[in-house]
Write an enzyme that holds these catalytic residues in place. Sequence first.
Site, PDB file in Angstrom:
ATOM      1  N   GLU A 136       0.790  -1.200  -0.091  1.00  0.00           N
ATOM      2  CA  GLU A 136      -0.015  -0.133  -0.056  1.00  0.00           C
ATOM      3  C   GLU A 136       0.811   1.321   0.178  1.00  0.00           C
ATOM      4  O   GLU A 136       0.658   1.936   0.817  1.00  0.00           O
ATOM      5  CB  GLU A 136      -1.059  -0.102   1.474  1.00  0.00           C
ATOM      6  N   ASP A 186      -7.928  -9.442   3.806  1.00  0.00           N
ATOM      7  CA  ASP A 186      -7.751  -8.070   4.771  1.00  0.00           C
ATOM      8  C   ASP A 186      -9.056  -7.926   5.745  1.00  0.00           C
ATOM      9  O   ASP A 186      -9.698  -7.063   5.680  1.00  0.00           O
ATOM     10  CB  ASP A 186      -7.956  -6.834   4.109  1.00  0.00           C
ATOM     11  N   GLU A 204     -12.850  -2.772  11.822  1.00  0.00           N
ATOM     12  CA  GLU A 204     -12.901  -2.201  10.503  1.00  0.00           C
ATOM     13  C   GLU A 204     -14.105  -2.527   9.506  1.00  0.00           C
ATOM     14  O   GLU A 204     -14.659  -1.701   9.156  1.00  0.00           O
ATOM     15  CB  GLU A 204     -11.358  -2.144   9.680  1.00  0.00           C
TER      16      GLU A 204
HETATM   17  C1  GCV Z   1      -2.628   0.003   8.590  1.00  0.00           C
HETATM   18  C2  GCV Z   1      -6.111  -2.253   5.410  1.00  0.00           C
HETATM   19  C3  GCV Z   1      -6.573  -1.161   6.176  1.00  0.00           C
HETATM   20  C4  GCV Z   1      -5.453   0.156   6.185  1.00  0.00           C
HETATM   21  C5  GCV Z   1      -4.238  -0.681   7.094  1.00  0.00           C
HETATM   22  C6  GCV Z   1      -3.702  -1.890   6.055  1.00  0.00           C
HETATM   23  C7  GCV Z   1      -3.019  -2.742   6.964  1.00  0.00           C
HETATM   24  O1  GCV Z   1      -5.863  -2.041   4.146  1.00  0.00           O
HETATM   25  O2  GCV Z   1      -7.576  -0.443   5.507  1.00  0.00           O
HETATM   26  O3  GCV Z   1      -5.943   1.053   7.080  1.00  0.00           O
HETATM   27  O4  GCV Z   1      -3.111   0.078   7.258  1.00  0.00           O
HETATM   28  O5  GCV Z   1      -4.910  -2.749   6.093  1.00  0.00           O
HETATM   29  O6  GCV Z   1      -3.129  -3.741   7.487  1.00  0.00           O
HETATM   30  O7  GCV Z   1      -1.618  -2.525   6.836  1.00  0.00           O
END
Ligand code: GCV
Length: 613
Positions: free
Chosen positions: A240, A319, A347
């Site tokens: 990411e 995720d 989340e």
């Molecule tokens: C900390 C997902 C979440 C992100 C998070 C990522 C990760 O994509 O939406 O907010 O980032 O996981 O676990 O690194």
Amino acid sequence: MDGWMERRAWLPMLNQLPQEGLETPLAMAKYELEAYFAGREKTVCRLDAALGEGFEITEENGGLSIRGGETGVLYGAYALIRARACGEDLPRGVQKPYYPLRMINSWDNMDGSVERGYSGRSIWFEGGRFAYEPARIRQLGRMLASVGINVLCVNNVNVHQPAQHLLDTLLPDTARFASLLRPFGVRLMLSIDFSQPMQQGLPTADPLDEGVRAWWADTARRVWSAIPDLAGFLVKADSEHRPGPNTYGRSHAEGANMLARAIAPYGGALVWRAFVYNCMQDWRDQTTDRPRAAYDLYMPLDGAFDGNVILQVKHGPYDFQVREPLSPLLLGMKKTNLAIEFQLAQEYTGHQIDLYAMPPMWRECFDQMGKERVRAIAAVSNLGRDDNWTGHPFAAANLFAYGLFAWNPDADPEKALRQWAKLTYSLPENQTAALTGILMKSQEAYENYAATLGLCWMVTPGDHYGPNPYGYEFQAWGTYIRADRNAVGIDRTGGGTGYVNQYPEPLRSLYADAHTCPDNLLLFFHRLPYSFVMKDGRTLIQRIYDDHFLGCAQAEEMARALSGLELPFPDRKEAEERMQKQLANAREWRDIVNTFFHRFCGIADDKGRKIYD
Ligand code: GCV
């Protein structure tokens, strides 16, 4: 008095900790025993360094002796208090945690925000620096220790620039913070940025560059001399948009090992996250399948990581979705130290508004994987500065139970939740049972309305609360459901993306056949027509309709049960307010998802319920 001080957490946290003295786990243990029993039960603590984090409780001269290592006595004191408060038998024989590293990963940013935080702002960061009430940090240490959690990673895995200073200009503050948690046996961990040397003027962060190696070695020396018991570094690399070894044409083993060697002299663990995938996917590209990514990248590296590297793998291949199969990496890698990563922060599971108790899910993971497949356990924190710590007062049950599972992955979900309910509210037996029942039902209800049959990602983009069935359909994140007028789901069998072949037998064959694949993963592994006949004789579309009506009805049932509980103020108010939001959310999920599919396929509900055109 600050609001949080008046809030109940599970026992023994009802009384306030003195702010002076109590500098060691042994002193803490004696204090907790005295405060709880107030002489009603005679207890003695005996240090036995050989036991480390372990302890044994035995009868001695008409009282009880807790023998344990420095932290072990503290864990023994909490175990004794918990058993007495719950009216349960004392643990027999030597008790030791199953995993040596029982970690909480906080996604706290230095500006005080918390990524995916649903409980308010950071408890310890604000305005680009540490900012906290020492008393609250000690109470936090106590909460964690009381369920055996021993590592707290303080900063977000997405390391924004100011957090890099935790290793240099802010190092004395980091060390001071670590010292507040030390009496509770909780060690700090820090998330680091792979490209950090470049912020300090180096031309590269290439892991094979001599200057980079020397920079990390020097940094590690400074950091560990300030915090000798630092548990290690946590790294999100090439994920990411985070920097990583791939930028320099190096492998993840080369990147991780370089860091691991810098911290090995101090006994540090290098926790390297396996959450790596192409987040710039073209939705038109149906050959790339995100769940395959981690296995494809890491399996060839099995055996290439140093002994102090721990590869931290999210429990599912996507995720933290409501329903995913176990990550095939957790089953496949044999020569690498692995940690499993859960997400207490809700989340995708209701933002700590909707109820979602996680222990039943963890039970399934451990039963399928086998507890010995991993060496460590991590969970993304659900804590924040709200007075009740976790936004929803019942979300604390997930933190509590996580500690119990990290200590003993054979833990029983219902027992863990019942203990939390009892230790938190001391309600009459039938009410404790009712609250436990609500929690035990919560995952099933949420899954029915938000992710039936393993359909992931039908959430509002970015925010991830509430329904939006096509919200992620044309995005770059590899997150598709591919619904059309004939069918839904992704074919991940050998004839499709081949993802299923990452599983060992017998799982591979089980998942590969739509007639044997468990219903709750059917559309994760298969693309099926709406007329597909399920094991129980219903059609796929009927099952989608039914589950959404059922999930919503289950939420209404939970609301009724909740209104019968005599919870103290303000927990009752907070829980009921959130329940109203959950009911609205469940109805939105039911009606939007059912309408979405109804509009595509035009098939009526055979029970004649209201589905919109
Ligand atoms: C900390 C997902 C979440 C992100 C998070 C990522 C990760 O994509 O939406 O907010 O980032 O996981 O676990 O690194």
